[in-house]
Design an enzyme around this catalytic site. Structure first.
Site, PDB file in Angstrom:
ATOM      1  CE1 TYR A 151      51.555  37.839 -49.495  1.00 58.95           C
ATOM      2  CE2 TYR A 151      53.871  38.471 -49.552  1.00 58.95           C
ATOM      3  CZ  TYR A 151      52.543  38.800 -49.354  1.00 58.95           C
ATOM      4  OH  TYR A 151      52.189  40.093 -49.016  1.00 58.95           O
ATOM      5  CB  SER A 173      54.228  42.146 -51.350  1.00 59.30           C
ATOM      6  OG  SER A 173      55.245  41.902 -50.394  1.00 59.30           O
TER       7      SER A 173
END
Length: 173
Positions: free
Chosen positions: A67, A54
């Site tokens: 995350y 990501s």
């Protein structure tokens, strides 16, 4: 692809189990999946292993540290795997998407720039894999954002990131 997310607060010890869970799924899950295929591909001297990380892995995001950490680890895991398999005939591709319209992003209460539909993201990811690109950020606009974020001095990044909207802490997807 292995990915879950939830908002976290780095200063809250109660969020450490969330960090462990995100690392287990987003990093160990990715690694276990790739490790299941890598030996046969290496033996065949061909194939492509692809992992989804990501843009969040490029800088630590306030309220989303677990995350960000998990996706940073995924980027480095894929980079290491690529180096290990160099010259074997096996390609390793790391895809770093920005925002994709999925249940994981639908809980966000903030504007998500350059949001892609899942179908459009899948088409772009397939093209990246077919091209065997080592690292790709999609969409291209998020690649520009990621370059700016990485080039930004720490003091400026900290000031701006501290004001950014945060993912809800009570939702895990």
């Amino acid at each position: 692809n292995a990915g879950i997310s939830t908002g976290t607060e780095g200063a809250d010890a109660a969020d450490v189990p969330k960090l462990r869970r995100l690392l287990e799924v987003n990093v160990a899950g990715l690694a276990a999946t790739l490790a299941a295929f890598a030996p046969a591909m290496r033996e065949a001297r061909r194939g492509t292993l692809a992992g989804i990380a990501s843009v969040a892995g490029f800088r630590g995001l306030a309220g989303n540290g677990a995350y960000s950490a998990s996706k940073a680890a995924a980027i480095k895991w894929l980079e290491s795997l690529r180096a290990e398999l160099y010259g074997s005939g096996v390609s390793v591709v790391c895809i770093c998407p920005g925002y994709i319209d999925t249940p994981m992003t639908r809980v966000n209460r903030f504007h998500m720039p350059f949001l892609l539909s899942a179908d459009e993201a899948a088409r772009r990811i397939a093209r990246v894999i077919a091209a065997k690109r080592r690292l790709a950020v999609i969409p291209w606009q998020m690649a520009l954002v990621s370059v700016l974020l990485r080039a930004m001095p720490g003091w400026l990044y900290d000031r701006l990131a501290s004001r950014a909207p945060r993912k809800p802490r009570d939702v895990a997807v």
